[in-house]
Write a protein that holds these residues in place. Sequence first.
Motif, PDB file in Angstrom:
ATOM      1  N   VAL A  63       0.831  -1.741  -0.097  1.00 12.72           N
ATOM      2  CA  VAL A  63       0.368  -0.245   0.397  1.00 12.72           C
ATOM      3  C   VAL A  63       1.011   1.196   0.049  1.00 12.72           C
ATOM      4  CG1 VAL A  63      -1.598   1.410   1.779  1.00 12.72           C
ATOM      5  CG2 VAL A  63      -2.156  -0.864   0.901  1.00 12.72           C
ATOM      6  N   TYR A  64       1.844   1.645   1.052  1.00  8.82           N
ATOM      7  CA  TYR A  64       2.781   2.346   1.158  1.00  8.82           C
ATOM      8  C   TYR A  64       3.585   2.184  -0.515  1.00  8.82           C
ATOM      9  CZ  TYR A  64       6.946   4.937   2.374  1.00  8.82           C
ATOM     10  OH  TYR A  64       8.016   5.300   3.605  1.00  8.82           O
ATOM     11  N   GLY A  65       3.919   1.654  -0.900  1.00 11.78           N
ATOM     12  CA  GLY A  65       4.430   1.771  -2.527  1.00 11.78           C
ATOM     13  C   GLY A  65       3.278   2.332  -3.343  1.00 11.78           C
ATOM     14  N   ALA A  66       2.657   1.529  -3.160  1.00 15.06           N
ATOM     15  CA  ALA A  66       1.193   2.083  -4.458  1.00 15.06           C
ATOM     16  C   ALA A  66       0.805   3.870  -4.186  1.00 15.06           C
ATOM     17  CB  ALA A  66      -0.013   1.106  -4.476  1.00 15.06           C
ATOM     18  N   ALA A  67       0.871   4.098  -2.789  1.00 12.31           N
ATOM     19  CA  ALA A  67       0.165   5.161  -2.876  1.00 12.31           C
ATOM     20  C   ALA A  67       1.258   6.048  -3.070  1.00 12.31           C
ATOM     21  CB  ALA A  67      -0.248   5.138  -1.143  1.00 12.31           C
ATOM     22  N   GLY A  68       2.881   4.952  -2.857  1.00 15.72           N
ATOM     23  CA  GLY A  68       3.802   6.944  -3.383  1.00 15.72           C
ATOM     24  C   GLY A  68       3.982   7.104  -4.564  1.00 15.72           C
ATOM     25  N   SER A  69       3.490   5.715  -5.087  1.00 15.31           N
ATOM     26  CA  SER A  69       3.362   6.265  -6.490  1.00 15.31           C
ATOM     27  C   SER A  69       1.726   6.892  -7.300  1.00 15.31           C
ATOM     28  CB  SER A  69       4.050   4.674  -7.223  1.00 15.31           C
ATOM     29  OG  SER A  69       3.519   4.089  -6.683  1.00 15.31           O
ATOM     30  N   GLY A  70       1.260   6.917  -6.346  1.00 11.21           N
ATOM     31  CA  GLY A  70       0.194   7.858  -6.770  1.00 11.21           C
ATOM     32  C   GLY A  70      -1.116   6.972  -6.774  1.00 11.21           C
ATOM     33  N   ALA A  71      -1.491   5.731  -6.651  1.00  9.34           N
ATOM     34  CA  ALA A  71      -2.709   5.331  -6.921  1.00  9.34           C
ATOM     35  C   ALA A  71      -3.399   5.550  -5.843  1.00  9.34           C
ATOM     36  CB  ALA A  71      -2.496   3.975  -6.924  1.00  9.34           C
ATOM     37  N   ARG A  72      -5.205   5.245  -5.628  1.00 12.22           N
ATOM     38  CA  ARG A  72      -5.772   5.390  -4.563  1.00 12.22           C
ATOM     39  C   ARG A  72      -6.102   3.563  -4.609  1.00 12.22           C
ATOM     40  NH1 ARG A  72     -11.387   9.207  -5.331  1.00 12.22           N
ATOM     41  NH2 ARG A  72     -10.061  10.678  -4.642  1.00 12.22           N
ATOM     42  N   VAL A  73      -5.520   3.779  -3.627  1.00 13.67           N
ATOM     43  CA  VAL A  73      -5.023   2.481  -2.679  1.00 13.67           C
ATOM     44  C   VAL A  73      -6.018   2.185  -1.502  1.00 13.67           C
ATOM     45  CG1 VAL A  73      -2.946   2.849  -1.586  1.00 13.67           C
ATOM     46  CG2 VAL A  73      -3.359   0.483  -2.229  1.00 13.67           C
ATOM     47  N   MET A  74      -5.906   1.032  -1.299  1.00  9.19           N
ATOM     48  CA  MET A  74      -7.123   0.820   0.032  1.00  9.19           C
ATOM     49  C   MET A  74      -6.520  -0.825   0.454  1.00  9.19           C
ATOM     50  SD  MET A  74     -10.579   0.562   0.998  1.00  9.19           S
ATOM     51  CE  MET A  74     -11.288  -1.311   0.413  1.00  9.19           C
ATOM     52  N   GLY A  88       3.343  -0.142   9.150  1.00  7.17           N
ATOM     53  CA  GLY A  88       3.615   0.972   7.540  1.00  7.17           C
ATOM     54  C   GLY A  88       3.322   2.045   7.729  1.00  7.17           C
ATOM     55  N   ILE A  89       1.829   1.955   8.491  1.00  8.71           N
ATOM     56  CA  ILE A  89       1.368   3.028   8.392  1.00  8.71           C
ATOM     57  C   ILE A  89       1.951   4.252   8.989  1.00  8.71           C
ATOM     58  CG2 ILE A  89      -0.829   4.094  10.043  1.00  8.71           C
ATOM     59  CD1 ILE A  89      -1.852   1.143  10.352  1.00  8.71           C
ATOM     60  N   SER A  90       2.670   3.996  10.362  1.00  7.13           N
ATOM     61  CA  SER A  90       3.109   5.528  10.513  1.00  7.13           C
ATOM     62  C   SER A  90       4.316   5.402   9.947  1.00  7.13           C
ATOM     63  CB  SER A  90       5.011   4.482  11.733  1.00  7.13           C
ATOM     64  OG  SER A  90       5.763   5.799  11.959  1.00  7.13           O
ATOM     65  N   ILE A 162      -2.899  12.120   3.935  1.00  8.24           N
ATOM     66  CA  ILE A 162      -3.179  11.295   4.941  1.00  8.24           C
ATOM     67  C   ILE A 162      -3.513   9.991   4.766  1.00  8.24           C
ATOM     68  CG2 ILE A 162      -5.403  12.013   5.956  1.00  8.24           C
ATOM     69  CD1 ILE A 162      -3.246  12.929   8.672  1.00  8.24           C
ATOM     70  N   PRO A 163      -3.592   9.118   5.900  1.00  5.89           N
ATOM     71  CA  PRO A 163      -4.249   7.688   5.705  1.00  5.89           C
ATOM     72  C   PRO A 163      -5.819   7.845   7.319  1.00  5.89           C
ATOM     73  CG  PRO A 163      -2.074   7.286   7.156  1.00  5.89           C
ATOM     74  CD  PRO A 163      -1.916   8.994   6.302  1.00  5.89           C
ATOM     75  N   VAL A 164      -6.384   7.475   5.889  1.00  2.00           N
ATOM     76  CA  VAL A 164      -7.460   7.203   6.386  1.00  2.00           C
ATOM     77  C   VAL A 164      -8.023   6.115   7.204  1.00  2.00           C
ATOM     78  CG1 VAL A 164     -10.037   8.208   6.619  1.00  2.00           C
ATOM     79  CG2 VAL A 164      -8.351   9.009   5.469  1.00  2.00           C
ATOM     80  N   MET A 165      -8.651   5.767   8.251  1.00  2.00           N
ATOM     81  CA  MET A 165      -9.146   4.349   8.254  1.00  2.00           C
ATOM     82  C   MET A 165     -10.507   4.135   8.761  1.00  2.00           C
ATOM     83  SD  MET A 165      -8.016   2.414  12.001  1.00  2.00           S
ATOM     84  CE  MET A 165      -6.542   1.966  11.219  1.00  2.00           C
ATOM     85  N   VAL A 166     -10.813   3.168   8.146  1.00  2.00           N
ATOM     86  CA  VAL A 166     -12.529   3.116   8.843  1.00  2.00           C
ATOM     87  C   VAL A 166     -12.488   2.132   9.726  1.00  2.00           C
ATOM     88  CG1 VAL A 166     -14.570   2.378   7.405  1.00  2.00           C
ATOM     89  CG2 VAL A 166     -13.544   4.315   6.049  1.00  2.00           C
TER      90      VAL A 166
END
Lengths: 355, 248
Positions: A63-74, A88-90, A162-166
């Motif tokens: 998720v960290y890699g995908a988010a860093g490269s610009g994706a919408r990821v969950m 990883g969340i930190s 920012i990470p969002v948690m549901v």
Amino acid sequence: MGKILMKGNEAIGAAAIKAGCKYFFGYPITPQNELPEYMSRELPKVDGVFLQAESEVAAINMVYGAAGSGARVMTSSSSPGIALKQEGISYIAGAELPCVIVNIVRGGPGLGGIQPAQSDYYQATRGGGNGDYRHVVYAPSTLQETVDLVMEAFDVADQYRIPVMVIGDGMIGQMMEPVEFKEPKQRDIKPKDWATDGTKGERDPNIINSLFIDPQELEDHVFKLEKKHEIIKQNETRYEAYNVEDADVVAVAYGTTSRVVKNAIAKCEEEGIKVGLIRPITLWPFPDEAFEKISDKTKGILTVEMSTGQMIDDVKIAINGRVPVHFHGRTGGMVPNPNDIVEEIKKIAGGENNG
Amino acid sequence: MAKVFERTNGLTTKPFHYCPGCTHGIIHRIVGEVLEELGVLGKAIGVAPVGCSVFAYDYFNCDMHEAAHGRAPAVATGIKRVHPDSVVFTYQGDGDLASIGTAEIVHAAHRGEKITTIFVNNAIYGMTGGQMAPTTLIGQKATTAPYGRDEDHAGKPLKVAEMLSTIDGAKFVERVSVHNPANIRKAKKAIKKAFEVQLSGEGFGIVEVLSTCPTNWGKTPTESLKWLEENMIPYYPLGNFRTPEEVE
């Protein structure tokens, strides 16, 4: 589009895809498995990628890699799995990346059980990972609210980086209710020109990083994050509140528990006891402002949780000693009984146990 | 006058922080040269590790993503799945890859993740001050193996190239060294091939590079090169373990 009857975990997946989530990295754990299973079926149909990682640790770093490269990821998991994802969340929070994390909470500590619980409140709101960081935490109480918040979570994540948690519990994940997918409100989302998607020889390299060896640089970074947190508090705090101003007793509960509490409140009203409700929808930022409306004449606040008492800390901070705060909690996967809550409210209304 | 040697555009102009005699600089330069020669700097995305090469993100002249200890292959997986046409590499040391990140590297290889891993093995933890690594040799002293590594106590050193070459998804596996010019040339050839395997879509490629740590080995740079040759190579034999036919 009309309403569709859906199971909670699948409704979350559908909402994510409708919000433009194309990538999902996860690892199986009960009671959230229908969500990755749904994503494995549906993401390939929209040219997205579902990947089952070798562990929760690997999943959050994907998720960290995908988010860093610009994706919408969950990613999604349940309590012990979310514990593994905290590292990883930190990093994701430190590097200011957007992503959505779903926690279908089960009882703990350790392996705990697989029944609904709210015992991850501290983990979610205090940050189980290291460092001075926060992330938005949504705690829906119905499936309609769940799909609304999941869809909005992606926009909030992108808007503030920012990470969002549901947070749902086993009940939210496993029950069925009718849902309707609505467009979230328009937000100011800037292009992801910071992403590591290749320079194409057209710009200087982008670096995704959370390391600041110089103490002054790290302090500056942490204060910058804190400033962002303050803006989020002002703009994104959400709660439901009613009859707070002139209540004998104010009940505070979130998620599934708030539904039980609402039943208890209705019973109390039949007996002439006025009970107000504060239901935090964002656990962070916590809706402190809702507590300002509570009158000094209120006999007490009753916090009800499926834990031994975690949100009660935030309730006490919010009321700041003006009104006594009481607690009723079940844990281990037990859901509070409305009659027990009615009894607690009656005791407080009758002036018992007010020290 | 003809220019016979110049700085590669694959590296930034930022001066390295590495200790005198450490061979990270050589390995960085090789990777930078290869990315430039293959013409892929514009679509390269590197993942930096934790450890001595933690600042690799400042040195490679392409997009870089810093990862937590051991997690670089997972981060690289996330990047590559989002941008399948990019050239993704991880640069990892032995503590990072062979200890805390063993699961991530094994499974990235196992999935045949189309990334390239540069694995720098200097048989010790450098950044944290010379503690024992999974790759520390038998009898080799470290701050957490003050009497020398004992097989009965800590097991034998982990042979990463051999281990990964048993995994079908690992399409290119080679061990090289940078202790003299001839081997540096071989190292560059292997690293280039590993990237070519990614570019041709074959799957996962890893080059294990034997490297020195004069500071924590307590040796001069020249003694270190000699120690590598005499002690590491006999236990970590150089050579290719796997290559797809098309690249050979």
